[in-house]
Design an enzyme around this catalytic site. Structure first.
Site, PDB file in Angstrom:
ATOM      1  N   ASN A   1      -4.266   1.558  45.620  1.00  0.00           N
ATOM      2  CA  ASN A   1      -5.731   1.493  45.439  1.00  0.00           C
ATOM      3  C   ASN A   1      -6.412   2.857  45.319  1.00  0.00           C
ATOM      4  OD1 ASN A   1      -5.372   2.002  48.150  1.00  0.00           O
ATOM      5  ND2 ASN A   1      -7.066   0.700  48.795  1.00  0.00           N
TER       6      ASN A   1
ATOM      7  N   GLU B   1      -1.762   3.909  58.123  1.00  0.00           N
ATOM      8  CA  GLU B   1      -3.149   3.592  57.753  1.00  0.00           C
ATOM      9  C   GLU B   1      -3.095   2.233  57.079  1.00  0.00           C
ATOM     10  OE1 GLU B   1      -5.701   5.199  58.647  1.00  0.00           O
ATOM     11  OE2 GLU B   1      -4.792   7.088  59.259  1.00  0.00           O
TER      12      GLU B   1
ATOM     13  N   CYS C   1      -9.618   0.057  51.333  1.00  0.00           N
ATOM     14  CA  CYS C   1      -9.346  -0.285  52.733  1.00  0.00           C
ATOM     15  C   CYS C   1     -10.644  -0.275  53.525  1.00  0.00           C
ATOM     16  CB  CYS C   1      -8.338   0.670  53.337  1.00  0.00           C
ATOM     17  SG  CYS C   1      -8.779   2.368  53.057  1.00  0.00           S
TER      18      CYS C   1
ATOM     19  N   GLU D   1      -5.814  10.772  59.241  1.00  0.00           N
ATOM     20  CA  GLU D   1      -5.549  11.588  58.068  1.00  0.00           C
ATOM     21  C   GLU D   1      -6.783  12.434  57.802  1.00  0.00           C
ATOM     22  OE1 GLU D   1      -2.690  10.404  55.332  1.00  0.00           O
ATOM     23  OE2 GLU D   1      -3.319   8.311  55.450  1.00  0.00           O
TER      24      GLU D   1
END
Ligand code: NAD
Length: 499
Positions: A157, A255, A289, A469
């Site tokens: 994505n 993640e 996300c 991150e």
């Protein structure tokens, strides 16, 4: 790097500074999700390719870790400049294979540019810590050591941004890297890695191995030369990766999914809220996300907000992401389209009203791609499946609540904890929300998407395993601390005893 020009181009892995076919020559095809056109043939790699990349990365680690960090940073500065020069080309490639509209694809590449400059600068910092020793004539300090060979396994994505979050942070810290992109977006990964090759990154420091999760991803996780795994993707696969890596006590960052919500209180600026909701719920066709898939609205604002949203959703134009008129592109593939559609019967069984959308879009050229109509659910209650499960498409579930406290409880009531947002003009409500929303990212008077790379990115609960991150948080994952004591007293000094 291509072997032939034009449609049907065959691409290769990048291992030890060379563009090479998969060891057994297998390839797989990749298609434009908006019209089914062939993009190219990409390696379907396997264990032999993983072994080769791991050997190259292990060898390269010895010299890369000793390359002064500011010099490593200089490579990243060149990467940043090349990404800027190639931004439009890479963005078009990305839109073509992933489907997001061009303006968003440019943002995807921009994120990598931002990250390149941020991490390049970090090459002149990489701060450690110096502390006083409890003993005289003794120095005590902590330095960050790289981990070794790191595997970066990425989803489709954000085909450029997510690889950049992982690889650039890993590289500046002195690790060497094997990147395994999603099978739906290998072309963007090729373009991304080409930039490093052209920026003069030494051979073996960054390797690209394309192929499936089972044939490349899991062999990387299990490989004895891979010290750590940075994974972004679904909860199911993330869990599997974590369990497997735990057998060898490997470090893993996960993640994973989200079920992000926007809260709209009665006192909110509704024009602003509608803009934020549309952008967060239907941008990237809901396949972020951090996409907003729940709208938690206070009773007094519900009717008007619903009316305005429906009016605007009707106007969203579906189409190829390269067309300037397009607001919403296709879903990534046919199985994702089926998955999204399967939630319509779940919604009906749960007594939810489908106010708009609820079906694939098939008119004209849209029939050639994986298009789904932007969908709004009403009458959703906390605890329903459509309120709890990540759908990952252009589907927004509206939940009516009485109060701020109830809104926060609903927001916090899923197994995910990535992003949340509140629209309100009341400073006390905003402060309370900032304190009590249990997600890794909180927005006030903005939607759930739009993270910037200089702050830590990640989520609580089932969205991950506690790492972050981007920002300085990324360096915590990609380095480990070494404590150094230098005694210059010329005699034995015993800590805790002679002090
Ligand atoms: P996915 O889990 O199917 O795949 C992610 C990556 O893992 C791909 O490269 C895939 O090939 C690989 N993989 C698959 N099976 C594997 C296995 N057994 N072992 C090792 N690797 C394997 O996810 P996806 O469909 O590509 O991405 C969508 C998901 O990613 C959504 O759930 C979304 O929420 C999540 N996501 C999370 C973030 C975040 O930062 N929290 C960002 C983007 C996407």
């Amino acid at each position: 790097m291509s072997m032939t020009a034009g449609d049907g181009t065959a691409y290769r892995n990048y291992i030890n500074g060379e563009w090479v076919a998969a060891a057994d020559g297998r390839t797989g095809e990749n298609y434009d999700p908006a019209n089914g056109e062939l993009i190219g043939h990409f390696p379907r790699s396997g264990q032999a390719d993983v072994d080769r990349a791991a050997a190259a990365a292990r060898t390269a680690f010895e010299s890369w870790r000793k390359t002064p960090a500011p010099k490593r940073g200089e490579v990243l500065y060149r990467v940043g400049r090349l990404l800027e020069e190639r931004k439009e080309d890479i963005a078009r490639t990305l839109t073509r294979e992933m489907g997001k509209v061009l303006v968003e694809a440019r943002g995807d590449v921009q994120e990598a540019i931002d990250m390149a400059y941020y991490m390049a600068g970090e090459g002149r910092r990489l701060f450690g810590s110096i502390v006083p020793s409890e003993l005289p004539n003794k120095a005590a300090y902590g330095v960050r050591d790289p981990l070794g060979v790191v595997a970066c396994i990425t989803p489709w994505n954000f085909p450029v941004a997510i690889p950049s979050w992982k690889t650039m942070a890993a590289l500046i810290a002195g690790n060497t890297v094997i990147l395994k992109p999603a099978t739906d977006t290998p072309h963007s990964a090729v373009k991304y890695v080409e930039v490093f090759a052209d920026a003069g990154l030494p051979a073996g420091v960054l390797n690209l191995v394309m192929g499936s999760g089972s044939e490349v991803g899991m062999p990387l996780v299990r490989h004895p030369d891979v010290a750590a795994i940075s994974f972004t993707g679904s909860n199911e696969v993330g869990r599997e990766v974590n369990v497997e890596a735990a057998r060898e006590l490997k470090r893993v960052t996960l993640e994973l999914g989200g079920k992000n919500a926007i809260i709209v209180l009665d006192d909110a600026d509704l024009d602003l809220a509608v803009d934020g909701i549309l952008w967060s719920a239907f941008g990237t066709t809901g396949q972020r996300c951090t996409a907003c898939s729940r709208l938690i609205v206070q009773r007094g604002a519900r009717g008007e907000l619903e009316r305005r949203l429906l009016e605007r959703i009707e106007k969203l134009r579906l189409g190829h992401g390269l067309a300037e008129t397009t607001d919403v592109g296709p879903l990534i593939n046919a199985s994702q389209l089926e998955r999204v559609h399967s939630y319509m019967s779940v919604a009906q069984r749960e007594g939810v009203r489908i106010l708009c959308g609820g079906e694939p879009a098939r008119e004209g050229d849209l029939a050639r791609g994986n298009f789904y109509r932007p969908t709004l659910f009403a009458g959703v209650k906390a605890g329903m499946r459509v309120e709890q499960e990540e759908i990952f498409g252009p589907v927004l579930a509206m939940i009516e609540v009485e109060s701020l406290e109830e809104a926060i409880a609903v927001n916090n009531g899923t197994k995910f904890g990535l992003s949340s947002s509140i629209f309100t003009s009341n400073i006390n409500a905003a402060q309370t929300a900032m304190r009590d929303l249990a997600t890794g990212i909180v927005y006030v008077n903005a939607g759930t998407i739009g993270a910037e790379i200089q702050l830590p990115f990640g989520g609580t609960r089932g969205t991950g395993n506690g790492h972050r991150e981007a920002g300085l948080g990324a360096l915590e994952f990609f380095t480990e601390w070494k404590a150094i004591y230098v005694d210059y007293s010329g005699k034995l000094q015993r800590a805790q005893i002679d002090a």
